[in-house]
Design an enzyme around this catalytic site. Structure first.
Site, PDB file in Angstrom:
ATOM      1  N   CYS A 106       0.941  -1.135  -0.101  1.00  0.00           N
ATOM      2  CA  CYS A 106      -0.084   0.143   0.107  1.00  0.00           C
ATOM      3  C   CYS A 106       0.832   1.315   0.007  1.00  0.00           C
ATOM      4  O   CYS A 106       0.341   2.434  -0.650  1.00  0.00           O
ATOM      5  CB  CYS A 106      -0.955  -0.055   1.256  1.00  0.00           C
ATOM      6  SG  CYS A 106      -2.196  -1.183   1.008  1.00  0.00           S
TER       7      CYS A 106
ATOM      8  N   HIS B 251      -3.476   7.562   1.598  1.00  0.00           N
ATOM      9  CA  HIS B 251      -3.884   6.116   1.119  1.00  0.00           C
ATOM     10  C   HIS B 251      -5.314   5.708   1.543  1.00  0.00           C
ATOM     11  O   HIS B 251      -5.536   5.877   2.806  1.00  0.00           O
ATOM     12  CB  HIS B 251      -2.718   4.791   1.728  1.00  0.00           C
ATOM     13  CG  HIS B 251      -3.197   3.561   1.632  1.00  0.00           C
ATOM     14  ND1 HIS B 251      -3.760   3.166   0.413  1.00  0.00           N
ATOM     15  CD2 HIS B 251      -3.359   2.754   2.434  1.00  0.00           C
ATOM     16  CE1 HIS B 251      -4.148   2.072   0.342  1.00  0.00           C
ATOM     17  NE2 HIS B 251      -3.890   1.502   1.750  1.00  0.00           N
TER      18      HIS B 251
ATOM     19  N   ASN C  69     -10.109  -0.256  -0.798  1.00  0.00           N
ATOM     20  CA  ASN C  69      -8.490  -0.043  -0.716  1.00  0.00           C
ATOM     21  C   ASN C  69      -8.003  -0.754  -1.876  1.00  0.00           C
ATOM     22  O   ASN C  69      -8.110  -2.033  -2.196  1.00  0.00           O
ATOM     23  CB  ASN C  69      -8.051  -0.902   0.675  1.00  0.00           C
ATOM     24  CG  ASN C  69      -6.796  -0.762   0.823  1.00  0.00           C
ATOM     25  OD1 ASN C  69      -6.064  -0.443  -0.015  1.00  0.00           O
ATOM     26  ND2 ASN C  69      -6.145  -1.145   1.975  1.00  0.00           N
TER      27      ASN C  69
END
Length: 323
Positions: A114, A250, A280
């Site tokens: 990520c 993020h 996500n």
């Protein structure tokens, strides 16, 4: 004069298939309300059968080139952040290079889960500052739907597929805090926390594996580490949170996003939030949010942006840039 890596184009792509929270109710002990309350996610996109990470990346890259008014051969390098590349090798970046018709320069992948796009931006910035490239196409692209455990309600509802891209161009500026471009980066990792977020397979184990996560522990590390890395990056640029126009974090979980903003002393009105629409998307989430934020009219030229992310490793970092 100071050489800066300046954003001159953005783009993103989301697969056609949209999966609303309610779709999970038929197979899991979960509800739309449960997912929204705990993550802020309302829907996500899944890649079609036969649609690979490089395909998503190519579409986002083409959109960024179009936005910048550039052709593929105007680009010197491609840096692609992904944990879900099409093949063990070659890199997805070289596949994008070929698909775009780019016949020069070089391309490579970066893997920091990520945090991948922050790492890719930092690498691209270094290429430009060192003179090795004048224009770099930076991409984040993932097909996390291929590594999810569909029986684990705590993880499979959180992730989606997508891609985002931006183009950095070398420009000469005055060398002040008002310069457009990247002003500072901060990268970190701590391998002692591997078991908090990982995939239980890989090439050496001859098993693709599935994503495993200790959500509560990841949350605890995320808020603390994201706020700290953002402050560190700002300090390196001789700036503070008071100078920030937008946080573009993020897009993992609305509670992490809210907690980080609060710890930085910034209101949610200064945060670009897109997690509700795509979940996500790992390394793709920041460039997706930057592209969407620009399209919405939130992000404008001259705005000071802090972008930060944390992912498996653990790996985390932040970038300070003026749009």
């Amino acid at each position: 004069m100071t050489r800066r890596a300046v954003v001159v184009g953005t783009g993103h792509y989301l697969p056609e298939r949209v999966v609303e929270n309610a779709e999970f109710e038929a197979t899991l002990d979960t509800t739309d309300e449960w997912i929204r309350t705990r993550s802020g996610i309302e829907r996500r996109h899944f890649a079609a059968n036969g649609q690979n990470t490089s395909d998503l990346a190519t579409k986002a890259a083409a959109a960024a080139l179009n936005d910048a008014g550039l052709a593929a051969d105007d680009i010197d390098a491609i840096v692609l952040a992904t944990s879900t590349a099409d093949l063990t090798f070659p890199s997805a970046a070289t596949m994008v290079q070929a698909a775009l018709g780019m016949t020069r320069g070089f391309a490579f992948d970066v893997q920091a889960v990520c945090a991948g796009f922050v790492y890719a931006l930092s690498n691209a910035n270094a290429l430009i500052l060192s003179g090795q490239a004048n224009r770099v196409l930076v991409i984040g692209a993932e097909t996390f739907s291929r590594i999810l455990d569909w029986n684990d309600r705590s993880t499979c509802v959180l992730f989606g597929d997508g891609a985002g891209a931006l183009i950095l161009e070398a420009q000469e500026h005055a060398g002040t805090v008002d310069d457009r471009g990247i002003h500072s980066t901060d990268l970190n990792s701590d391998g002692r926390h591997k078991d908090l977020l990982y995939v239980d397979g890989g090439v050496s184990t001859q098993n693709t594996g599935q994503l495993r996560m200790q959500g509560n522990q990841v949350f605890r590390h995320a808020v603390e580490k994201l706020a700290k890395t953002a402050h560190t990056a700002l300090a390196r640029a001789n700036m503070s949170a008071d100078d920030v126009d937008w946080i573009v974090p993020h897009q993992a979980n609305i509670r992490i996003i809210q907690g980080t903003a609060k710890k930085m002393g910034l209101p949610m009105e200064k945060v670009v939030v897109t997690v509700q629409d795509h979940g996500n998307t790992s390394a793709a989430s920041i460039p997706l949010a930057l592209s969407v934020g620009k399209q919405r009219g939130q992000i404008k030229e001259g705005d000071l942006i802090v972008t930060e992310a944390i992912g498996g490793g653990l790996a985390w970092g932040a970038v300070v840039l003026r749009w």
